[in-house]
Design an enzyme around this catalytic site. Structure first.
Site: not given
Ligand code: CTP
Ligand code: CA
Length: 225
Positions: A33-35
């Site tokens: 995922s991404n922040r």
């Protein structure tokens, strides 16, 4: 009603907002995922809805309440976000705030990947996800206004200018993510358009949302016959 104390200057405008991260499964228990807290995208959706726009918020997994008068569509993966966006066309404006995962695992394992004694760690094979902002910018039913965000850690203005042109969006808000902590309440951006760059001062994510909503309202005001 929350709308009554504000000018409903976006009434009748249908606006798509993407927000939050996307989550790309590797196996039943793991993901890439991404922040992203979703705070900025949600603040923008809220500000637009408060001015009377019909807001469709396509959101990755975040722990935030749905803003008043906003229709929220929950998605997990970039592919799902992409499909949900296209399914909502036509819209007057699209604001892409989501931190979309650039890659996904090329195959999702049906069962949990197990450690196997002294064998080497597994390698992940990745494939690129569709670019939602670029797709909307070049869509047959292109929204009259397409806005993107850019997170950079270096060469902010150069990279952001290149990104605006490459994606084909109208406006791009660029922030230096090495300066502003993820999940923080404040934001600072360069506002890039086809006619130049405006450095906006540091402000809360709510104030930035209001500022952008003002720009969007005046864009449609000028566009009106
Ligand atoms: N974006 C998108 N779909 C993707 C990747 C990005 O819609 N698959 C959108 C983001 O929502 C944001 C903008 O594109 O509005 C810029 O995202 P960013 O990650 O900064 O740009 P990339 O083109 O992915 O370039 P890179 O990550 O390599 O800097
Ligand atoms: Ca990216």
């Amino acid at each position: 009603d929350i709308i009554s104390h504000k000018q409903a200057d976006l009434k009748g405008r249908r606006i798509l907002v993407t927000a939050g991260p996307t989550v790309e499964p590797i196996d039943p228990v793991r993901f890439i995922s991404n922040r992203s807290s979703g705070l900025q995208g949600y603040a923008i959706a809220e500000a637009l809805a408060a001015r009377g726009a019909e807001v469709h918020l396509i959101s990755g997994p975040v722990s935030l309440p749905t803003p008043p008068h906003v229709t929220r569509i929950n998605v997990q993966t970039a592919q799902e976000m992409y499909e949900a966006c296209l399914a909502h066309l036509p819209v007057d404006a699209a604001i892409c705030v989501a931190a979309v995962s650039d890659w996904r695992a090329d195959t999702i394992q049906a069962h949990k990947i197990k450690k196997k004694g002294d064998e080497a760690a597994p390698t992940l094979s990745l494939v690129e996800n569709p670019d939602i902002l670029a797709t909307l910018s070049h869509a047959e039913q292109r929204p009259a206004l397409v806005v993107g965000f850019a997170a950079e850690t270096t060469h902010l203005q150069d990279y952001a200018q290149q990104k605006r042109q490459k994606k084909g969006c109208d406006w791009l808000l660029a922030n230096d993510v090495s300066k502003h902590q993820f999940g923080g309440a404040e934001n600072q951006v360069l506002f890039l358009t086809g006619s130049g760059v405006e450095p906006w001062p540091e402000m809360s994510k709510q104030d930035l949302a209001q500022h952008l909503a003002d720009k969007i309202a005046s864009f449609f005001h000028q566009e009106a016959p």
